[in-house]
Design a protein around this motif. Structure first.
Motif, PDB file in Angstrom:
ATOM      1  N   GLU A  51      -5.512  -8.945   3.751  1.00  0.00           N
ATOM      2  CA  GLU A  51      -4.894  -7.657   3.435  1.00  0.00           C
ATOM      3  C   GLU A  51      -4.591  -6.888   4.714  1.00  0.00           C
ATOM      4  OE1 GLU A  51      -3.970  -6.714   0.620  1.00  0.00           O
ATOM      5  OE2 GLU A  51      -5.139  -7.762  -0.907  1.00  0.00           O
ATOM      6  N   ASP A  52      -3.480  -6.181   4.713  1.00  0.00           N
ATOM      7  CA  ASP A  52      -3.135  -5.360   5.864  1.00  0.00           C
ATOM      8  C   ASP A  52      -2.609  -4.009   5.377  1.00  0.00           C
ATOM      9  OD1 ASP A  52      -0.451  -5.726   5.080  1.00  0.00           O
ATOM     10  OD2 ASP A  52      -0.303  -7.547   6.290  1.00  0.00           O
ATOM     11  N   ASP A  53      -2.243  -3.176   6.323  1.00  0.00           N
ATOM     12  CA  ASP A  53      -1.810  -1.828   5.975  1.00  0.00           C
ATOM     13  C   ASP A  53      -0.474  -1.800   5.249  1.00  0.00           C
ATOM     14  OD1 ASP A  53      -4.069  -0.816   7.138  1.00  0.00           O
ATOM     15  OD2 ASP A  53      -3.129  -0.501   9.106  1.00  0.00           O
ATOM     16  N   SER A  54       0.243  -2.942   5.254  1.00  0.00           N
ATOM     17  CA  SER A  54       1.550  -2.969   4.609  1.00  0.00           C
ATOM     18  C   SER A  54       1.468  -3.336   3.130  1.00  0.00           C
ATOM     19  CB  SER A  54       2.470  -3.977   5.325  1.00  0.00           C
ATOM     20  OG  SER A  54       1.962  -5.295   5.191  1.00  0.00           O
ATOM     21  N   ALA A  55       0.246  -3.588   2.614  1.00  0.00           N
ATOM     22  CA  ALA A  55       0.096  -3.902   1.202  1.00  0.00           C
ATOM     23  C   ALA A  55       0.606  -2.739   0.360  1.00  0.00           C
ATOM     24  CB  ALA A  55      -1.369  -4.198   0.885  1.00  0.00           C
ATOM     25  N   PHE A  56       1.430  -3.069  -0.633  1.00  0.00           N
ATOM     26  CA  PHE A  56       2.089  -2.030  -1.412  1.00  0.00           C
ATOM     27  C   PHE A  56       1.176  -1.480  -2.504  1.00  0.00           C
ATOM     28  CE2 PHE A  56       4.445  -0.590  -5.102  1.00  0.00           C
ATOM     29  CZ  PHE A  56       5.415   0.231  -4.563  1.00  0.00           C
ATOM     30  N   PHE A  57       1.059  -0.172  -2.547  1.00  0.00           N
ATOM     31  CA  PHE A  57       0.446   0.509  -3.684  1.00  0.00           C
ATOM     32  C   PHE A  57       0.998   1.918  -3.724  1.00  0.00           C
ATOM     33  CE2 PHE A  57      -2.662   3.282  -5.726  1.00  0.00           C
ATOM     34  CZ  PHE A  57      -2.784   2.644  -6.945  1.00  0.00           C
ATOM     35  N   SER A  58       1.580   2.274  -4.857  1.00  0.00           N
ATOM     36  CA  SER A  58       2.172   3.600  -5.007  1.00  0.00           C
ATOM     37  C   SER A  58       1.245   4.498  -5.823  1.00  0.00           C
ATOM     38  CB  SER A  58       3.532   3.501  -5.712  1.00  0.00           C
ATOM     39  OG  SER A  58       3.991   4.779  -6.086  1.00  0.00           O
ATOM     40  N   PRO A  59       0.749   5.586  -5.249  1.00  0.00           N
ATOM     41  CA  PRO A  59      -0.092   6.511  -6.014  1.00  0.00           C
ATOM     42  C   PRO A  59       0.648   7.080  -7.224  1.00  0.00           C
ATOM     43  CG  PRO A  59      -0.264   6.951  -3.666  1.00  0.00           C
ATOM     44  CD  PRO A  59       0.872   5.989  -3.836  1.00  0.00           C
ATOM     45  N   GLU A  60       1.965   7.238  -7.085  1.00  0.00           N
ATOM     46  CA  GLU A  60       2.756   7.779  -8.190  1.00  0.00           C
ATOM     47  C   GLU A  60       2.820   6.793  -9.356  1.00  0.00           C
ATOM     48  OE1 GLU A  60       3.877   7.636  -5.039  1.00  0.00           O
ATOM     49  OE2 GLU A  60       3.635   9.752  -4.499  1.00  0.00           O
ATOM     50  N   LEU A  61       3.005   5.516  -9.037  1.00  0.00           N
ATOM     51  CA  LEU A  61       3.105   4.498 -10.086  1.00  0.00           C
ATOM     52  C   LEU A  61       1.732   4.050 -10.563  1.00  0.00           C
ATOM     53  CD1 LEU A  61       5.962   2.295  -8.570  1.00  0.00           C
ATOM     54  CD2 LEU A  61       6.167   4.075 -10.326  1.00  0.00           C
ATOM     55  N   GLY A  62       0.752   4.125  -9.670  1.00  0.00           N
ATOM     56  CA  GLY A  62      -0.615   3.769 -10.041  1.00  0.00           C
ATOM     57  C   GLY A  62      -0.732   2.349 -10.551  1.00  0.00           C
ATOM     58  N   LYS A  63      -1.557   2.180 -11.573  1.00  0.00           N
ATOM     59  CA  LYS A  63      -1.807   0.859 -12.139  1.00  0.00           C
ATOM     60  C   LYS A  63      -0.962   0.605 -13.393  1.00  0.00           C
ATOM     61  CE  LYS A  63      -5.040  -0.874  -9.418  1.00  0.00           C
ATOM     62  NZ  LYS A  63      -4.986  -2.221  -8.790  1.00  0.00           N
ATOM     63  N   THR A  64       0.206   1.206 -13.448  1.00  0.00           N
ATOM     64  CA  THR A  64       1.106   1.023 -14.576  1.00  0.00           C
ATOM     65  C   THR A  64       1.835  -0.316 -14.462  1.00  0.00           C
ATOM     66  OG1 THR A  64       2.982   2.056 -13.440  1.00  0.00           O
ATOM     67  CG2 THR A  64       1.490   3.510 -14.679  1.00  0.00           C
ATOM     68  N   TYR A  65       2.597  -0.640 -15.511  1.00  0.00           N
ATOM     69  CA  TYR A  65       3.401  -1.859 -15.460  1.00  0.00           C
ATOM     70  C   TYR A  65       4.413  -1.794 -14.320  1.00  0.00           C
ATOM     71  CZ  TYR A  65       7.178  -5.106 -16.446  1.00  0.00           C
ATOM     72  OH  TYR A  65       8.156  -6.072 -16.319  1.00  0.00           O
ATOM     73  N   VAL A  66       5.047  -0.649 -14.141  1.00  0.00           N
ATOM     74  CA  VAL A  66       6.022  -0.509 -13.057  1.00  0.00           C
ATOM     75  C   VAL A  66       5.336  -0.667 -11.704  1.00  0.00           C
ATOM     76  CG1 VAL A  66       7.715   1.012 -11.965  1.00  0.00           C
ATOM     77  CG2 VAL A  66       7.525   0.952 -14.459  1.00  0.00           C
ATOM     78  N   GLY A  67       4.144  -0.091 -11.580  1.00  0.00           N
ATOM     79  CA  GLY A  67       3.373  -0.265 -10.361  1.00  0.00           C
ATOM     80  C   GLY A  67       3.052  -1.733 -10.108  1.00  0.00           C
ATOM     81  N   PHE A  68       2.746  -2.453 -11.187  1.00  0.00           N
ATOM     82  CA  PHE A  68       2.447  -3.881 -11.090  1.00  0.00           C
ATOM     83  C   PHE A  68       3.649  -4.674 -10.589  1.00  0.00           C
ATOM     84  CE2 PHE A  68       2.823  -7.991 -13.393  1.00  0.00           C
ATOM     85  CZ  PHE A  68       1.784  -8.680 -12.787  1.00  0.00           C
ATOM     86  N   LYS A  69       4.786  -4.496 -11.227  1.00  0.00           N
ATOM     87  CA  LYS A  69       5.950  -5.305 -10.861  1.00  0.00           C
ATOM     88  C   LYS A  69       6.456  -4.965  -9.461  1.00  0.00           C
ATOM     89  CE  LYS A  69       9.865  -2.709 -12.876  1.00  0.00           C
ATOM     90  NZ  LYS A  69      10.721  -2.797 -11.670  1.00  0.00           N
TER      91      LYS A  69
END
Length: 214
Positions: A51-69
């Protein structure tokens, strides 16, 4: 000179004899160094799995389906609809021609596919839907359990199926994680299960005949 050498030899011989004569009466207890009962099974990630700092995670999308895809897309292509890798996998979600054919994307040229974001999004959902049907029993049996130090979740299973195909994921789960898989870059099922675990993929409806239809 010879006398000195002989004398030195005699002194060394006597010194060695004296050292050997001093033996310890107490035996050393090595029981505290025993590894019996310890978990010595470790999995070291390869370079593509660190894992590095470029791993994608959006606080806005969170753990939703859109966040997943979007997280999967970022890992696959940095979210680029127009990219093709050196092995011929195409688009935002890095599809191969064989997988596209399974979900009804036929008679479409590479350029047509790359220039059609809507088709790529539908292909991603259709593939998830089909994989969810294929793995429906495994999701029921294994979700919530831990395997190779990773909690198994529905989203982790679906992400791993996108990487390796549902058959490879089924074998991995049913062998307790013994029979693994790594893609051409060395990325494993375990890594995808860990990285994409815990998302809400209830939006995806299991469908054996799912197709990407515009």
């Amino acid at each position: 000179m010879i006398k000195r050498i002989i004398g030195l030899s005699i002194l060394l011989t006597i010194g060695g004899a004296l050292l050997l004569s001093f033996t310890t009466k107490e035996k050393v207890d090595f029981s505290s160094y025993s590894t019996a009962g310890l978990d010595l099974y470790y999995i070291a990630p390869n370079f593509s799995e660190i894992e590095d700092d470029s791993a994608f995670f959006s606080p806005e999308l969170g753990k939703t389906y859109v966040g997943f895809k979007e997280a999967v897309a970022f890992k696959e292509s940095r979210g680029d609809y127009g990219v093709v890798n050196q092995f011929g996998y195409m688009g935002k979600y890095q599809f191969g021609k064989g997988t596209l054919a399974l979900i009804g994307v036929k008679n479409v040229s590479k350029n047509q596919f790359l220039r059609n974001p809507e088709l790529q999004e539908k292909a991603f959902y259709a593939n998830l839907s089909r994989n969810k049907w294929v793995l429906r029993r495994d999701i029921k049996w294994f979700a919530g359990k831990r395997m190779n130090g990773v909690e198994v979740t529905e989203s982790g299973i679906l992400a791993a199926a996108h990487l390796a195909g549902p058959g490879a994921v089924k074998r991995y789960l049913r062998t307790g994680g013994v029979e693994g898989f790594a893609d051409a870059f060395g990325t494993t099922i375990r890594y995808y299960m860990k990285r994409f675990g815990g998302y809400d993929t209830s939006f995806v409806v299991a469908n054996r005949r799912a197709k990407a239809v515009l």
